[in-house]
Design a protein around this motif. Structure first.
Motif: not given
Length: 163
Positions: A7-9, A32-34, A52-53, A55-61
């Motif tokens: 369930c969690d990473l 997902l964790p940042e 997943l509902t 994606l983290p804000v940092s996903f674009g990195q």
């Protein structure tokens, strides 16, 4: 880590920076964790068939990410941060609850294959017309979707868009 029903990473997933391919398919992952953005060598990421509902804000990195599989989740939108994935060639976000497609997807100059079938999309941004790399666009199963005449002509029925 496919199909183990996790369930969690763990937050420390980001410390595995040398990973090039990661499949987390068929689990129960809800978020997902940042720190996932620290996987700087990641080229392919499969998050299909999860919960997943967003994606983290940092996903674009994720600077080297080329293939992203998000099908069969609970996403209601495509994160604007995806537009920062400059090397993305393939995005599969089919079988979600996506209602809107951001104009920013047109900024993905390498994007050649876009799967958005079986969502709740009402309109495809006309800005996608300007993406010269885009060769395949799957949109079937989006009832009452509006698409520009230019995109309709470019992706002919039976060739790239099975209506």
């Amino acid at each position: 880590v496919t199909g183990v029903q996790t369930c969690d990473l763990p937050i420390w997933i980001g410390s595995l920076g040398c990973i090039r391919e990661l499949s987390l398919r068929q689990n129960q992952i809800g978020s997902l964790p940042e720190t996932i953005s620290q996987l700087s060598e990641l080229i392919e990421l499969d998050l299909s068939v999860n919960r997943l509902t967003r994606l983290p804000v940092s996903f674009g990195q994720l600077p080297k990410l080329e293939k992203l599989y998000l099908s069969s989740n609970l996403l209601s939108s495509i994160s604007e941060s995806i537009a920062l994935l400059g090397n993305l060639v393939k995005l599969d976000a089919s079988y979600n609850n996506i209602r809107t497609v951001p104009e920013s997807l047109a900024k993905l100059e390498q994007l050649a294959e876009l799967h958005l079938s079986c969502n709740r999309i009402a309109r495809i941004p006309e800005s996608l017309e300007n993406n010269k790399a885009l060769k395949t666009l799957y949109l079937y199963g989006n009832d009452n979707m509006r698409i520009s005449d230019t995109l309709r002509r470019r992706f002919k029925v039976g060739r790239n868009i099975p209506w």
